[in-house]
Each structure stands twice: as structure tokens, then as C-alpha cells.
Design an enzyme around this catalytic site. Structure first.
Site, PDB file in Angstrom:
ATOM      1  N   HIS A   1      15.270  -5.005   1.882  1.00 48.50           N
ATOM      2  CA  HIS A   1      14.623  -5.820   0.891  1.00 48.50           C
ATOM      3  C   HIS A   1      15.173  -5.730  -0.405  1.00 48.50           C
ATOM      4  O   HIS A   1      15.690  -4.785  -0.989  1.00 48.50           O
ATOM      5  CB  HIS A   1      13.037  -5.662   0.720  1.00 48.50           C
TER       6      HIS A   1
ATOM      7  N   ASP B   1      14.496   2.597  -2.760  1.00 49.68           N
ATOM      8  CA  ASP B   1      13.702   1.684  -2.144  1.00 49.68           C
ATOM      9  C   ASP B   1      13.805   0.499  -2.847  1.00 49.68           C
ATOM     10  O   ASP B   1      13.015  -0.017  -3.842  1.00 49.68           O
ATOM     11  CB  ASP B   1      12.200   2.315  -2.325  1.00 49.68           C
TER      12      ASP B   1
ATOM     13  N   GLU C   1       9.025  -8.099  -0.622  1.00 48.75           N
ATOM     14  CA  GLU C   1       8.413  -7.047   0.500  1.00 48.75           C
ATOM     15  C   GLU C   1       7.548  -6.260  -0.123  1.00 48.75           C
ATOM     16  O   GLU C   1       6.590  -5.964   0.514  1.00 48.75           O
ATOM     17  CB  GLU C   1       9.745  -6.153   0.910  1.00 48.75           C
ATOM     18  N   GLU C   2       7.788  -5.701  -1.227  1.00 52.49           N
ATOM     19  CA  GLU C   2       6.740  -4.933  -1.977  1.00 52.49           C
ATOM     20  C   GLU C   2       5.340  -5.574  -2.418  1.00 52.49           C
ATOM     21  O   GLU C   2       4.476  -5.088  -2.394  1.00 52.49           O
ATOM     22  CB  GLU C   2       7.194  -4.308  -3.422  1.00 52.49           C
TER      23      GLU C   2
ATOM     24  N   ASP D   1      15.182   0.230   5.470  1.00 55.01           N
ATOM     25  CA  ASP D   1      14.398   0.284   4.149  1.00 55.01           C
ATOM     26  C   ASP D   1      14.310   1.776   3.962  1.00 55.01           C
ATOM     27  O   ASP D   1      13.591   2.532   4.601  1.00 55.01           O
ATOM     28  CB  ASP D   1      13.061  -0.397   4.506  1.00 55.01           C
TER      29      ASP D   1
ATOM     30  N   HIS E   1       8.182   4.518  -5.613  1.00 56.74           N
ATOM     31  CA  HIS E   1       7.573   3.604  -6.443  1.00 56.74           C
ATOM     32  C   HIS E   1       7.519   4.178  -7.789  1.00 56.74           C
ATOM     33  O   HIS E   1       6.477   4.126  -8.319  1.00 56.74           O
ATOM     34  CB  HIS E   1       6.383   3.320  -5.801  1.00 56.74           C
TER      35      HIS E   1
HETATM   36 ZN   LIG Z   1       8.769   0.270  -1.240  1.00 49.18          ZN
END
Ligand SMILES: [Zn+2]
Ligand SMILES: *[C@@H]1O[C@H](CO)[C@@H](O)[C@H](O)[C@H]1NC(C)=O
Ligand SMILES: *[C@@H]1O[C@H](CO)[C@@H](O)[C@H](O)[C@H]1NC(C)=O
Ligand SMILES: *[C@@H]1O[C@H](CO)[C@@H](O)[C@H](O)[C@H]1NC(C)=O
Ligand SMILES: *[C@@H]1O[C@H](CO)[C@@H](O)[C@H](O)[C@H]1NC(C)=O
Ligand SMILES: *[C@@H]1O[C@H](CO)[C@@H](O)[C@H](O)[C@H]1NC(C)=O
Length: 503
Positions: A277, A289, A321-322, A350, A444
Site C-alpha cells: 500500500h 508501514d 489501506e489504512e 505489507d 503507526h
Molecule cells: Zn498500517
């Protein structure tokens, strides 16, 4: 990797009927157009992968994430940000620079983009602990605190008549149930409320989403039933509860883009597909990420061009995606049955470089997933074994972009190196690192920078990706034929799709 969801979610009804797929053997001649190039070979493709090349792209991606600073005050590549636009330009221009080996296309779709920066709810002289702003909530007026009395709404606040006339200028306290949170927020807004609080009808805190934005929505919080009770009692006794609400947020619809690149060579009716992503969360630059997966794909795509393939290879960089696997969901939803059946398998990449990594293989089995998922899983196992590496199985539970594929009959799988899970002592023996800590302590967060990436893991995993591409680009011999476009795991809970809890 999509954040873990703490709330029960709706069940996705996988309703499409099983269709018999007649394999069009007559259409599957391999392209001979690039016959001057040697047929791709796993070892040769793997040998192109170096830590220097990954580092160079990672530094570039961090530079791009800094385009997000102006709006977000820190680097980010979240959809809707300049950092994400820059990421898309970078991916697209890298592919465009590879000549005519690939057919590169953009698939645009509209995504609702929301972000909450700060919030505060004060009821009387207390700040209820469970107060949580709902996803996709608008800010309070002028992104300032607003003040008004708390007013109890009748029933579930789904009808205009549930709102007393003194709702105007007040903060409306509404019970969960019957209609969507977004409907309650809009009804409160129409009745003149300056903010709304929806309290749970069950035990526990309440976090949900307002869903599709509406001009009538007001700033809306969720509140636990336990926290709500004392205020409900006071209001029923006719007491006044002066209150204030504050939410600083943005919510808007933004067009965004999946980028797809497919080899022009190879049997166009039998494709191996892989994806990562392109977006990050708002909180940080997302270099692990999923900058790592996006970059791995770009590197493999770059080196593949000097080889020929017998089956087509299709790369995807998903957006959103998130926010709930939006890009991959949209992509699969747009496939006709005929196009769906051309995808022999989908491989998800991912988070390839977590600092406190484990080599995690999704435990995809044919018992629960489309047939072929297990063969793919075993390819990964063989790879780690042949590189003298340990590996672990992790649940194949729909937490990344493979989910729409396996729900629509396409075999899937993938690997990862770990997000906010905690590394065990046994895993430290297997992989090194620190026990009792997250696989990615910057998951994150703002610190998901280039320094957050473990390049040993990243190189091995990019070689694994090269191996998976080369293997299936040469042949699907022994790999199960596609049989249909419906899931064999019907009725499973669908945990991570946006927009999550709406009622
Ligand atoms: Zn993520
Ligand atoms: C596809 O999207 C990329 C990234 O936004 C952009 O740079 C490129 O110009 C687009 N190409 C086409 C043909 O629309
Ligand atoms: C609003 O009106 C209701 C009756 O409709 C009353 O019970 C309540 O006390 C009023 N609240 C305020 C803050 O005036
Ligand atoms: C592919 O081959 C060409 C011609 O030999 C060379 O110039 C190019 O650098 C090669 N590409 C990659 C990514 O190694
Ligand atoms: C993998 O999944 C299968 C079910 O499909 C289960 O029986 C098995 O225990 C799982 N293995 C691990 C290591 O989680
Ligand atoms: C694999 O794990 C074992 C312990 O289970 C350990 O002894 C070995 O060193 C590990 N191999 C690698 C390459 O880390």
C-alpha cells in the site's frame, strides 16, 4: 497494516454464486515478443536486490513524506496529503521510466478522508474518561470549544420529534441504536445542537464512525453506558449540566489512486498479482508501514524488465489501506468475473522491515481460503528454510489488502515482519531482537522513519518477493487452477474494512 479494531463489526455476506470456470486453454499462449531477453530466473532476480538500493529509495520516500509537514506539522503520506500525492508521483514516474515493459494504469476512486487532531468533552465538572470522538466527525465550530447545556434526547434520536425545542445551542445526549451514528449526528445538527454525544446501550466504550459525510453532521463523541448513567439521572431530575465540547478535525472526500503495472509479456490470461500500500497513517511517514513493501515492489519491478516472463505479472500499489483497505476493496469490486479469473493468486507485502522483526508467514490454508493459498504459504516456508531462516505463522485474518481477493475466490497469502504484537522469548532465539517489545515499536507513529527499518530483514524479504514473482512468472505448473469467484469462507467476520462500526 490496518490498525486492530476493538469493536465488533458487521458480517460481510459473501453472496455471489459459484460459477464454473472453463479454462481457456486456447488463449494461453505465452508471449514471445521479448524473446531476446533471458527467461526470468529466481536466483538471478534475487541477486539484484541490495540494501543500498532499498536505502536509497527509503531516503527518497522520507523526503516525499516531508511534503506533508505543511498541513500536518510532521511528515506523513496519509491519503489526501501532499506526501501521498508525492508518493504516487514517485511510483508512477519510476514505472514510466522503465520503458514499455509494463502497461501502467491509474485507477481513481473517491475516499473519505478524516483526521482528528485533538478533542475534549466536559460534562458538568467532569471529563468522562470514555469520551471518544467518532471517526469522520466534523470539528466543532471554528475548531474551538463550544459551550451549552447537556440535553437528553428522547428514544434513540433517530426522528426530529425526539429532539426537544431547547436542543438549539445545546449538546445532545443520544442513546445508541435503531439508526446509524451518522443519522443521529445529522438529526442533532438539524435540531440546532452544537455537538452530540452518543452513549452505548451495551457495556463498554463506544467508538464508531459517522460514515458518509453530511453537511448536517455536528461534532460527535461516543460515550460508555457506565459514564452516561450519572448524567442521564441528573437530567431526568431536571438538573442543569453546563458542558463543553471541542474537536479539531478534518473530514472531506478526496479522489485517490491505485497504481497498477502489468507486464506486456507473458500469458495475459494467467497472472500472478502482488501488492503493497502506497499510503501511511496520518501520524507519521510510514517508511516501514508500508513504504517497505511499496519499495520492494518497485525494486523487483525495476529488475524484472531485463527478463522475459511466461505468465503475466501484475503489480499494485493500493491507496487507502489504512482507512479500511479501501483501494484493494475497490479494485476487486470492479473486476468482472472474467477478469477475476485471470488472477491466479494475490500476494500481499505489507511491513517488510520491522526493527524488532520476526519472519511471519500468513497461515493461509486451503481449508479456509481459496485453493492455492496453501501452496503459496508453502512457497514462503521453503524460501525461509532454504535461506536458513526461521519463520512463524500468523493469522490470515483480513488485516491487510489480501482480504478482498480471498473473499472473491482468489488464492492469497503473504508475509510480514510484525506490527504492534509483542515479541516472545522464543522468538528472540529465532530472530534476535528484544523480548516483551513490539515488533515495530514505531508502528503507526511519527518515528516510522528510515531508521526504523531493519535492512537485514528487508533484503531477505525483498529477495523472497523476487522469488515469488520469478517462480510464478515462469510457470503455474502444479499450482491449482481457479475454480470460482466466491469465497469458501462465507459468513466470516470482516474485521478491518472501512468504515467500521456505523450503528
Ligand atoms: Zn498500517
Ligand atoms: C497517474 O497518477 C500519477 C500519480 O498521481 C500521475 O503522476 C500520473 O500523471 C497519472 N497518469 C495518468 C495517465 O493519468
Ligand atoms: C430542555 O427541555 C426539557 C423538556 O422538554 C427539559 O426537561 C430540560 O430541563 C430542558 N433542558 C434545558 C437545559 O433547558
Ligand atoms: C537492463 O539492461 C540494460 C541494458 O543492458 C541496462 O542498461 C539496465 O541498467 C538494466 N536494468 C537494470 C534495472 O539493471
Ligand atoms: C494454521 O491454520 C490451520 C487452519 O486452517 C490450523 O489448523 C493450524 O493450527 C494453524 N497453524 C498455526 C501454526 O497457527
Ligand atoms: C533459528 O531458531 C533456533 C532456535 O529455535 C536458533 O537456535 C537458530 O539460531 C535460529 N536460526 C537463525 C538463523 O537465527
Amino acid at each position: 497494516m490496518k490498525a486492530l479494531s476493538i469493536i465488533p463489526l458487521t458480517t460481510l455476506a459473501a453472496a455471489s454464486a459459484l460459477q464454473q470456470y472453463l479454462h481457456e486453454a486456447s488463449n494461453s499462449q505465452a508471449s514471445l515478443s521479448s524473446s531476446s531477453k533471458p527467461l526470468v530466473d529466481s536466483k538471478a532476480l534475487q541477486d539484484h536486490i541490495t540494501s543500498d538500493k532499498l536505502l536509497k529509495r527509503a531516503n527518497k520516500l522520507f523526503e516525499i513524506a516531508q511534503l506533508g509537514v505543511e498541513e500536518y506539522n510532521h511528515p506523513t503520506r496519509v491519503i489526501g496529503s501532499d506526501g501521498h500525492v508525492g508518493t504516487l508521483d514517485y511510483i508512477y514516474s519510476t514505472l514510466a521510466g522503465l520503458g514499455d515493459y509494463y502497461e501502467v494504469s491509474n485507477q481513481s476512486f473517491e475516499a473519505v478522508v478524516g483526521n482528528i487532531f485533538e478533542s475534549r468533552l466536559v460534562l458538568g465538572d467532569g471529563e468522562p474518561k470514555s469520551a471518544t470522538p467518532m471517526s469522520l466527525t466534523p470539528p466543532t465550530k471554528n475548531k474551538d470549544a463550544v459551550f451549552g447545556p447537556l440535553v437528553l434526547v428522547a428514544n434513540e434520536g433517530c426522528d426530529a420529534s425526539d429532539y426537544p425545542s431547547n436542543t438549539t445551542g445545546s449538546i445532545a445526549l443520544i442513546k445508541r441504536g435503531v439508526c446509524a451514528f451518522g443519522d443521529k449526528s445529522a438529526a442533532a445538527g438539524k435540531a440546532g445542537a452544537i455537538a452530540a454525544v452518543v452513549y452505548n446501550s451495551e457495556k463498554g466504550s463506544l467508538s464508531g464512525t459517522l460514515g458518509e459525510p453530511s453537511k448536517y453532521h455536528v461534532a460527535t463523541f461516543g460515550l460508555s453506558n457506565e459514564d452516561a448513567q450519572e448524567f442521564i439521572r441528573k437530567l431526568q431530575d431536571g438538573k442543569l449540566i453546563p458542558s463543553s465540547a471541542y474537536i479539531d478535525s478534518i473530514v472531506h472526500k478526496a479522489p485517490t489512486t491505485n497504481i497498477i503495472a502489468q507486464t506486456k509479456g507473458g500469458d495475459q490470461n494467467n497472472c500472478v498479482m502482488l501488492g503493497g500500500h502506497s499510503d501511511s497513517v496520518a501520524e507519521g511517514p510510514g517508511i516501514n508501514d508500508d513504504g517497505s513493501g511499496s519499495i520492494s515492489l518497485l525494486e523487483v519491478a525495476t529488475h524484472l524488465v531485463n527478463y522475459s516472463v511466461q505468465n503475466c505479472v501484475r503489480f499494485a500499489w493500493w491507496a487507502g489501506e489504512e482507512e479500511g483497505l479501501l483501494g484493494s476493496d475497490y479494485y476487486v469490486s470492479q473486476l468482472s468475473e472474467k477478469e477475476n479469473l485471470k488472477i491466479r493468486l494475490f500476494m500481499d507485502y505489507d511491513m517488510m522491515a520491522s526493527p524488532n522483526y520476526a519472519y511471519q508467514v500468513y497461515n493461509a490454508t486451503n481449508a479456509l481460503n481459496p485453493t492455492g493459498s496453501e501452496e503459496l504459504r508453502d512457497l514462503y516456508i521453503d524460501f525461509y528454510k532454504s535461506h536458513n531462516q526461521n519463520y512463524t505463522f500468523i493469522p490470515f485474518d483480513g488485516r491487510s489488502d489480501y482480504d478482498a481477493f480471498i473473499k472473491n475466490g482468489i488464492p492469497g497469502g503473504g508475509i510480514a515482519t510484525g506490527a504492534e504484537g509483542i515479541k516472545t522469548k522464543d522468538e528472540v532465539e529465532m530472530f534476535g531482537g528484544s523480548a516483551g517489545q513490539w515488533y515495530d515499536p514505531c508502528y503507526h507513529q511519527l518515528c516510522d522513519t528510515v531508521d526504523n527499518c531493519n535492512f537485514d530483514a528487508w533484503v531477505i524479504n525483498t529477495k523472497l518477493i523476487a522469488h515469488s514473482v520469478a517462480t510464478y512468472a515462469v510457470s503455474f505448473k502444479g499450482f491449482p487452477e481457479r475454480t470460482g469467484v466466491s469465497s469458501n469462507a462465507q459468513g466470516e467476520e470482516s474485521l478491518y474494512h472501512g468504515p467500521k462500526l456505523v450503528m
